[in-house]
Design a protein around this motif. Structure first.
Motif, PDB file in Angstrom:
ATOM      1  N   LEU A 222       0.838  -1.190   0.000  1.00  0.00           N
ATOM      2  CA  LEU A 222       0.000   0.000   0.000  1.00  0.00           C
ATOM      3  C   LEU A 222       0.875   1.242   0.000  1.00  0.00           C
ATOM      4  CD1 LEU A 222      -2.793  -0.691   2.652  1.00  0.00           C
ATOM      5  CD2 LEU A 222      -3.013  -0.731   0.175  1.00  0.00           C
ATOM      6  N   SER A 223       0.404   2.282  -0.658  1.00  0.00           N
ATOM      7  CA  SER A 223       1.007   3.601  -0.529  1.00  0.00           C
ATOM      8  C   SER A 223       0.050   4.474   0.271  1.00  0.00           C
ATOM      9  CB  SER A 223       1.250   4.223  -1.902  1.00  0.00           C
ATOM     10  OG  SER A 223       0.017   4.500  -2.545  1.00  0.00           O
ATOM     11  N   LEU A 224       0.542   5.600   0.756  1.00  0.00           N
ATOM     12  CA  LEU A 224      -0.311   6.508   1.510  1.00  0.00           C
ATOM     13  C   LEU A 224      -1.475   7.013   0.655  1.00  0.00           C
ATOM     14  CD1 LEU A 224      -0.592   7.727   4.293  1.00  0.00           C
ATOM     15  CD2 LEU A 224       0.865   9.620   3.571  1.00  0.00           C
ATOM     16  N   GLN A 225      -1.211   7.172  -0.661  1.00  0.00           N
ATOM     17  CA  GLN A 225      -2.280   7.627  -1.548  1.00  0.00           C
ATOM     18  C   GLN A 225      -3.482   6.687  -1.517  1.00  0.00           C
ATOM     19  OE1 GLN A 225       1.027   7.501  -2.297  1.00  0.00           O
ATOM     20  NE2 GLN A 225       1.465   8.562  -4.230  1.00  0.00           N
ATOM     21  N   ASP A 226      -3.226   5.388  -1.382  1.00  0.00           N
ATOM     22  CA  ASP A 226      -4.290   4.386  -1.461  1.00  0.00           C
ATOM     23  C   ASP A 226      -5.295   4.482  -0.321  1.00  0.00           C
ATOM     24  OD1 ASP A 226      -3.173   3.196  -3.766  1.00  0.00           O
ATOM     25  OD2 ASP A 226      -1.787   2.036  -2.531  1.00  0.00           O
ATOM     26  N   ILE A 227      -4.898   5.093   0.797  1.00  0.00           N
ATOM     27  CA  ILE A 227      -5.798   5.140   1.952  1.00  0.00           C
ATOM     28  C   ILE A 227      -6.395   6.532   2.142  1.00  0.00           C
ATOM     29  CG2 ILE A 227      -4.529   3.261   3.037  1.00  0.00           C
ATOM     30  CD1 ILE A 227      -3.480   5.358   5.086  1.00  0.00           C
ATOM     31  N   THR A 228      -6.234   7.398   1.140  1.00  0.00           N
ATOM     32  CA  THR A 228      -6.892   8.702   1.161  1.00  0.00           C
ATOM     33  C   THR A 228      -8.183   8.621   0.353  1.00  0.00           C
ATOM     34  OG1 THR A 228      -5.672   9.471  -0.791  1.00  0.00           O
ATOM     35  CG2 THR A 228      -4.691   9.911   1.377  1.00  0.00           C
ATOM     36  N   PRO A 229      -9.116   9.545   0.573  1.00  0.00           N
ATOM     37  CA  PRO A 229     -10.409   9.467  -0.128  1.00  0.00           C
ATOM     38  C   PRO A 229     -10.294   9.692  -1.627  1.00  0.00           C
ATOM     39  CG  PRO A 229     -10.538  10.908   1.801  1.00  0.00           C
ATOM     40  CD  PRO A 229      -9.091  10.634   1.566  1.00  0.00           C
ATOM     41  N   TYR A 230     -11.146   9.006  -2.370  1.00  0.00           N
ATOM     42  CA  TYR A 230     -11.291   9.312  -3.794  1.00  0.00           C
ATOM     43  C   TYR A 230     -11.712  10.784  -3.938  1.00  0.00           C
ATOM     44  CZ  TYR A 230     -11.023   4.703  -6.081  1.00  0.00           C
ATOM     45  OH  TYR A 230     -10.599   3.516  -6.616  1.00  0.00           O
ATOM     46  N   GLY A 231     -11.275  11.386  -5.041  1.00  0.00           N
ATOM     47  CA  GLY A 231     -11.674  12.750  -5.320  1.00  0.00           C
ATOM     48  C   GLY A 231     -10.624  13.779  -4.974  1.00  0.00           C
ATOM     49  N   ASN A 232      -9.452  13.336  -4.477  1.00  0.00           N
ATOM     50  CA  ASN A 232      -8.408  14.298  -4.119  1.00  0.00           C
ATOM     51  C   ASN A 232      -7.343  14.432  -5.202  1.00  0.00           C
ATOM     52  OD1 ASN A 232      -7.133  11.834  -3.825  1.00  0.00           O
ATOM     53  ND2 ASN A 232      -6.495  12.145  -1.703  1.00  0.00           N
ATOM     54  N   ASP A 233      -7.599  13.815  -6.365  1.00  0.00           N
ATOM     55  CA  ASP A 233      -6.717  13.945  -7.530  1.00  0.00           C
ATOM     56  C   ASP A 233      -5.317  13.377  -7.309  1.00  0.00           C
ATOM     57  OD1 ASP A 233      -8.698  15.211  -9.097  1.00  0.00           O
ATOM     58  OD2 ASP A 233      -8.226  17.152  -8.214  1.00  0.00           O
ATOM     59  N   VAL A 234      -5.221  12.297  -6.531  1.00  0.00           N
ATOM     60  CA  VAL A 234      -3.967  11.557  -6.428  1.00  0.00           C
ATOM     61  C   VAL A 234      -4.233  10.112  -6.850  1.00  0.00           C
ATOM     62  CG1 VAL A 234      -3.083  13.037  -4.585  1.00  0.00           C
ATOM     63  CG2 VAL A 234      -4.232  10.884  -3.989  1.00  0.00           C
ATOM     64  N   TYR A 235      -3.164   9.395  -7.163  1.00  0.00           N
ATOM     65  CA  TYR A 235      -3.281   8.019  -7.645  1.00  0.00           C
ATOM     66  C   TYR A 235      -3.803   7.105  -6.539  1.00  0.00           C
ATOM     67  CZ  TYR A 235      -1.917   3.362  -9.183  1.00  0.00           C
ATOM     68  OH  TYR A 235      -1.928   2.033  -9.518  1.00  0.00           O
ATOM     69  N   HIS A 236      -4.667   6.177  -6.912  1.00  0.00           N
ATOM     70  CA  HIS A 236      -5.122   5.113  -6.009  1.00  0.00           C
ATOM     71  C   HIS A 236      -4.973   3.773  -6.726  1.00  0.00           C
ATOM     72  CE1 HIS A 236      -7.215   8.599  -4.272  1.00  0.00           C
ATOM     73  NE2 HIS A 236      -7.253   7.918  -3.142  1.00  0.00           N
ATOM     74  N   LEU A 237      -4.482   2.772  -6.013  1.00  0.00           N
ATOM     75  CA  LEU A 237      -4.414   1.425  -6.570  1.00  0.00           C
ATOM     76  C   LEU A 237      -5.790   1.006  -7.057  1.00  0.00           C
ATOM     77  CD1 LEU A 237      -2.730  -1.231  -6.946  1.00  0.00           C
ATOM     78  CD2 LEU A 237      -3.530  -1.884  -4.657  1.00  0.00           C
ATOM     79  N   ASN A 238      -6.774   1.146  -6.213  1.00  0.00           N
ATOM     80  CA  ASN A 238      -8.208   1.021  -6.527  1.00  0.00           C
ATOM     81  C   ASN A 238      -8.973   1.404  -5.275  1.00  0.00           C
ATOM     82  OD1 ASN A 238      -7.982  -1.255  -4.900  1.00  0.00           O
ATOM     83  ND2 ASN A 238      -8.926  -2.655  -6.342  1.00  0.00           N
ATOM     84  N   SER A 239     -10.221   1.002  -5.185  1.00  0.00           N
ATOM     85  CA  SER A 239     -11.070   1.466  -4.076  1.00  0.00           C
ATOM     86  C   SER A 239     -11.049   0.544  -2.864  1.00  0.00           C
ATOM     87  CB  SER A 239     -12.513   1.622  -4.563  1.00  0.00           C
ATOM     88  OG  SER A 239     -13.083   0.349  -4.851  1.00  0.00           O
ATOM     89  N   ILE A 240     -10.186  -0.449  -2.850  1.00  0.00           N
ATOM     90  CA  ILE A 240     -10.261  -1.486  -1.829  1.00  0.00           C
ATOM     91  C   ILE A 240     -10.128  -0.955  -0.404  1.00  0.00           C
ATOM     92  CG2 ILE A 240      -7.788  -2.070  -1.958  1.00  0.00           C
ATOM     93  CD1 ILE A 240      -8.718  -5.056  -1.684  1.00  0.00           C
TER      94      ILE A 240
END
Length: 315
Positions: free
Chosen positions: A213-231
């Motif tokens: 996991l990266s820190l980006q992955d545990i931030t909310p969708y909609g903040n314009d950063v990369y997410h692995l997915n919504s898991i």
């Protein structure tokens, strides 16, 4: 084994007319005393059927006792991408697995086997979700926003959450089957649960698989950063510990791909989560070390700002 439940539910969900009502009818057919709630949720791009199943435990909160409650959340954008794609898409695996666990628990109760703690299973049913561009492969979109789904699925009664989601559209995980994430709690990425690793070894007969996991992955969708997915999106809406259970492949597979669901992989993931729910209700499965988490908080303070869109904690 949960092959029967997966096959029967797949037949219901692989349909242009799949609905929460159809799934409820199936679950009530498994156990006439099933506690199933279905309602429509509308978003900017359409609508979906939310479905929530409560399987009460003998020592659970629903019985007025104190055994902890496990939440199992099936994450997805949609079951299908009609009319762009015909058939059940890879992204639907999360819903299918979560509902199979619910059906198995209801069947167990009908046969006289009750867990100690309550288990709450939640997902949504949408046979015609939109798609969206994403690298390295296209994502499934959703007719409703992630924040809407979190609001419906995540609440204070859940003492721990397993979030199951197809996680094939990446180059982070190169293993076919399923993998678990480190535990995420209130903006902290904690160590991987040893208890879950033990259960994974037992249920698969193989070495456990863990995804990064990266820190980006545990931030909310909609903040314009990369997410692995919504898991790990449920972790943005709760103080409870959250672990992702990722359905994985060796190669990058689009979430909107049809013909990409592997029933043996789904069964292994479902069986693992069933065993985790059993052990959690008995107090034999910890997702994190409370003492160590307390020390982290004392040393480094709150990380709840990572659960927000603007990085600001509520006062």
């Amino acid at each position: 084994m949960l092959l029967k439940q997966l096959i029967e539910l797949y037949d219901i969900l692989d349909s242009s007319t799949a609905s929460g009502a159809a799934v409820k009818d199936y679950l009530c057919g498994v156990n006439e005393n099933a506690d199933v709630t279905v309602y429509e949720l509308k978003g900017a791009r359409g609508k979906t059927d939310m479905i929530r199943i409560r399987v009460s435990g003998t020592n659970g909160k629903s019985a007025g006792k104190d055994a902890p409650t496990m939440g199992i959340l099936g994450r997805l954008g949609g079951l299908g991408a009609r009319p762009e794609r015909l058939g059940f898409v890879s992204d639907g695996d999360g819903a299918l697995v979560a509902l199979a666990v619910a059906a198995k628990l209801l069947d167990m109760q009908k046969k006289g086997d009750y867990l100690d703690g309550d288990v709450v299973i939640s997902t949504h049913i949408c046979p015609n979700a939109p798609t969206q561009p994403h690298k390295p492969v296209a994502f499934m979109g959703s007719p409703v926003d992630m924040a809407q789904v979190n609001k419906e699925e995540v609440n204070g009664e859940l003492d721990a959450i397993l979030s199951v989601d197809t996680t094939k559209g990446n180059r982070i995980i190169n293993h076919r089957g399923f993998a678990v994430s480190p535990t995420v709690k209130e903006g902290y990425i904690l160590k991987v649960s040893d208890d879950l690793l033990d259960l994974m070894q037992i249920t698969t007969g193989k070495h456990p698989q863990v995804f990064a996991l990266s820190l980006q992955d545990i931030t909310p969708y909609g903040n314009d950063v990369y997410h692995l997915n919504s898991i790990l999106q449920p972790s943005t809406a709760t103080d409870a510990p959250v672990v992702g259970v990722a359905i994985t492949t060796e190669t990058a597979v689009p979430g909107c791909a049809t013909g990409a669901s592997h029933i043996t992989d789904l069964e292994e993931a479902a069986r693992f989560m069933l065993e985790a729910a059993k052990a959690f209700g008995r107090g034999e499965c910890r997702l994190y070390d409370e003492e160590e988490y307390g020390r982290l908080r004392k040393l480094y303070g709150s990380m709840k700002r990572f659960q927000t869109l603007d990085g600001k904690e509520a006062q």
